[in-house]
Design a protein around this motif. Structure first.
Motif, short mmCIF file in Angstrom:
data_model
loop_
_atom_site.label_atom_id
_atom_site.label_comp_id
_atom_site.label_asym_id
_atom_site.label_seq_id
_atom_site.Cartn_x
_atom_site.Cartn_y
_atom_site.Cartn_z
N MET A 221 120.67 32.98 3.48
CA MET A 221 120.18 34.18 3.66
C MET A 221 121.21 35.03 2.56
SD MET A 221 120.80 37.60 4.27
CE MET A 221 121.91 37.71 5.54
N ILE A 222 120.54 35.49 1.46
CA ILE A 222 121.44 36.34 0.18
C ILE A 222 120.96 37.59 0.26
CG2 ILE A 222 121.71 36.45 -2.16
CD1 ILE A 222 120.30 33.53 -2.08
N LYS A 223 122.18 38.46 0.58
CA LYS A 223 122.06 39.98 0.44
C LYS A 223 123.08 40.73 -0.30
CE LYS A 223 120.13 43.49 2.51
NZ LYS A 223 118.93 44.15 2.42
N GLY A 224 122.69 41.73 -0.99
CA GLY A 224 123.95 42.51 -1.61
C GLY A 224 123.11 43.43 -2.41
N SER A 225 123.98 44.51 -2.98
CA SER A 225 123.53 45.70 -3.74
C SER A 225 123.21 45.14 -5.05
CB SER A 225 124.55 46.77 -3.75
OG SER A 225 124.92 47.40 -2.50
N ASN A 226 122.07 45.79 -5.70
CA ASN A 226 121.60 45.52 -7.07
C ASN A 226 122.97 45.36 -7.98
OD1 ASN A 226 118.82 45.25 -6.85
ND2 ASN A 226 118.44 47.47 -6.94
N GLY A 227 123.71 46.53 -8.00
CA GLY A 227 124.84 46.58 -8.63
C GLY A 227 125.80 45.24 -8.59
N SER A 228 125.83 44.69 -7.57
CA SER A 228 126.75 43.41 -7.31
C SER A 228 126.13 42.18 -7.65
CB SER A 228 127.38 43.31 -5.99
OG SER A 228 126.30 43.43 -4.95
N LYS A 229 124.91 42.15 -8.27
CA LYS A 229 124.26 41.15 -8.60
C LYS A 229 123.95 40.03 -7.60
CE LYS A 229 124.61 42.98 -12.67
NZ LYS A 229 123.48 43.62 -13.31
N ALA A 230 123.48 40.23 -6.39
CA ALA A 230 123.05 39.33 -5.50
C ALA A 230 121.94 38.49 -6.01
CB ALA A 230 122.94 39.98 -4.14
N GLY A 231 121.03 39.00 -6.72
CA GLY A 231 120.00 38.53 -7.29
C GLY A 231 120.05 37.50 -8.19
N LEU A 232 121.48 37.16 -8.88
CA LEU A 232 121.63 36.15 -9.61
C LEU A 232 121.78 34.77 -8.85
CD1 LEU A 232 124.43 37.50 -11.99
CD2 LEU A 232 122.06 36.86 -12.56
N ILE A 233 122.42 35.12 -7.61
CA ILE A 233 122.55 33.78 -6.73
C ILE A 233 121.12 33.30 -6.18
CG2 ILE A 233 123.63 33.26 -4.70
CD1 ILE A 233 125.57 35.33 -5.07
N ALA A 234 120.26 34.38 -6.04
CA ALA A 234 118.84 33.91 -5.38
C ALA A 234 118.23 33.42 -6.47
CB ALA A 234 118.14 35.05 -4.92
N ALA A 235 118.16 33.72 -7.67
CA ALA A 235 117.38 33.11 -8.78
C ALA A 235 118.06 31.68 -9.10
CB ALA A 235 117.57 33.94 -9.88
N SER A 236 119.32 31.56 -8.89
CA SER A 236 119.67 30.15 -9.11
C SER A 236 119.30 29.18 -8.23
CB SER A 236 121.44 30.28 -9.10
OG SER A 236 121.58 30.21 -7.74
N LEU A 237 118.91 29.71 -6.95
CA LEU A 237 118.39 28.81 -5.86
C LEU A 237 116.69 28.57 -6.13
CD1 LEU A 237 120.62 29.95 -2.91
CD2 LEU A 237 120.97 27.84 -4.51
N VAL A 238 116.03 29.59 -6.30
CA VAL A 238 114.53 29.36 -6.18
C VAL A 238 114.12 29.34 -7.64
CG1 VAL A 238 114.42 30.65 -4.19
CG2 VAL A 238 114.01 31.87 -6.18
#
Length: 473
Positions: A456-473
């Protein structure tokens, strides 16, 4: 044929503007009627043929981009002065003109039932779920993304076709007195406050109570006899209920608390190759229902209860609304579940990377903890900084350890300077890895993954959690 949203003449009438042609001469009524627009936009880079371009003043002055927007195909531009080479509706102030047009657009959609959604977490997901139910029932309208501020709300209104039968609007805030004008623009028949908690507290000297007052501003535009839909599980429920009743609003409750009008009575996560889903049991005004929801966080199951109440308030048959929820899929970063293969390892990714605060962090970690897994599967949380938490930010990050330990999480990965406050107290047995930035955490996370992991990946937009999710999916 492209639908006509506005003519230049109607827009000018709505905002009290003066229409001028590309040479600065007044536009005749006949010519003004012939200028058709199919959309409204304030970003010159996104202009398409037939758009109205709003020359708003922000970090950059929109007037600098009028010529380019008109060349790109704008039907006309809303400006505070005539611009050579562009058809313009000249007004005293573009923001004020946008707001006037918003009220005009609202009122011309005669008979349209409108809802508004606010809250410390879950606004966008709830708004999108409500929209899914409204579309099943007729001509419906909402924002294409999270347009919830002083520009986004009136922009969503001016984009609303006159034939709209139902509409829903997301309303956000960072400070007091921001929601009141937005609620008055929308003039909703029903409102949802998803929950209230410690978000944006840096802007409120009286802490959460200040946030309660700010969220309650959503009642300021509520139509007489309108419905306030409130979270019965939230500690501020009684306060919000009293504030709603003080303006003679009706109140409906949702949640897991006994007596709620929309009561979540059962929740189970079902693993499926086509996408995990939650099996929901609910009682709506005492009537039992059973349905699927393709977002597995329990907090979203609770939110779905508010959606059903809103759908009813906007005159959508409950069976139609439930069918819409069963077909609903969460937006990217808001709870989607994917079964993927990463470097030959089959894992499950729960993408909650769109945004984060202590309330949503707790809810998603609890949802991960509630998932049934086999003995050889690990539950992993990957957390990046929560932003805009004010002077208590260090303690709020460290405070996540309690929920992590209570939910039997197997590994914790952290990224960001604020997450050091959590990382430093995570027991060594739970420590997966830490990196200063989200991007630097990707490689060690991937290297440590095992087949069967639920991440499970969670964080604020500004801290770039989405980069981690994108790298996996």
């Amino acid at each position: 044929m492209t639908e006509v949203l506005w003519t230049a003449k109607e827009w000018a009438q709505a905002v009290g503007g003066t229409l001028v042609d590309a040479t600065g001469e007044h536009l005749s009524d006949q010519d003004a009627i012939a200028v058709h627009a199919s959309n409204v936009n304030f970003d010159s880079r996104a202009i398409e043929v037939g758009d109205i371009f709003l020359a708003l003043k922000g970090a950059r002055d929109g007037h600098d981009f009028v010529a380019g927007a008109y060349k790109a195909g704008a039907a006309f531009c809303v400006t505070e002065r005539a611009i050579d080479g562009a058809v313009c509706c000249v007004v005293d102030d573009v923001q004020t003109a946008l707001e006037a047009a918003a009220v005009y657009a609202r009122d011309r959609a005669i008979g349209c039932k409108r809802g508004a959604v606010t809250g410390s977490v879950g606004k966008t997901s709830v708004t999108q779920m409500v929209m899914a139910t409204l579309k099943r029932a007729g001509r419906a309208h909402s924002a294409i993304k999270s347009f919830n501020n002083h520009i986004g709300v009136p922009l969503t209104l001016v984009r609303m076709p006159r034939e709209t039968e139902r509409a829903v609007f997301e309303v956000g805030m960072n400070h007091a007195d921001e929601i009141t004008p937005l609620s008055k623009f929308v003039a909703p028949d029903a409102v949802i406050i998803t929950t209230v908690g410690a978000v944006h507290t840096e802007n409120f000297p009286d802490g959460e109570l200040g946030i309660v007052k700010a969220k309650a501003e959503i009642f300021d535009g509520l139509q007489p006899g309108g419905l306030a839909i409130l979270n019965a599980d939230n500690k501020w429920f009684d306060d919000l209920k009293a504030r709603a009743e003080a303006i003679d609003a009706k109140v409906a409750s949702f949640g897991e608390s006994v007596g709620a009008d929309a009561l979540l009575t059962g929740y189970d996560v079902i693993s499926d190759p086509d996408g995990d889903y939650a099996r929901i049991q609910a009682e709506i005004h005492g009537q039992s229902y059973d349905f699927k929801l393709y977002t597995t966080g329990k907090h979203q199951a609770v939110n779905a209860m508010s959606v059903l109440l809103m759908a009813q308030a906007l005159r959508v048959d409950l069976k139609v609304a439930i069918a819409a929820l069963e077909d609903f899929r969460p937006l990217a970063g808001r709870g989607s579940v994917r079964h993927v293969t990463v470097d030959g390892k089959d894992i499950t990714v729960i993408d909650e990377s769109y945004n984060a605060n202590p309330i949503s962090m707790t809810a998603t970690i609890e949802s991960l903890g509630a998932r049934s897994v086999s003995a050889d599967q690990r539950k992993i949380v990957v957390l990046t900084d929560m932003l805009e938490l004010g002077p208590d930010e260090a303690a709020l990050h460290a405070g996540l350890l309690g929920v992590i330990e209570a939910q039997a999480i197997d590994k914790v990965y952290c990224a960001g300077p604020l997450m050091t406050n959590l990382w430093q107290i995570v027991p060594p047995a739970l420590q997966g890895g830490y990196a200063p930035t989200a991007s630097e955490l990707i490689a060690p996370l991937k290297a440590d993954l095992q087949s069967g992991d639920v991440v499970m990946i969670k964080g604020s937009n500004g801290s770039k959690a989405g980069l981690i999710a994108a790298s996996l999916v």
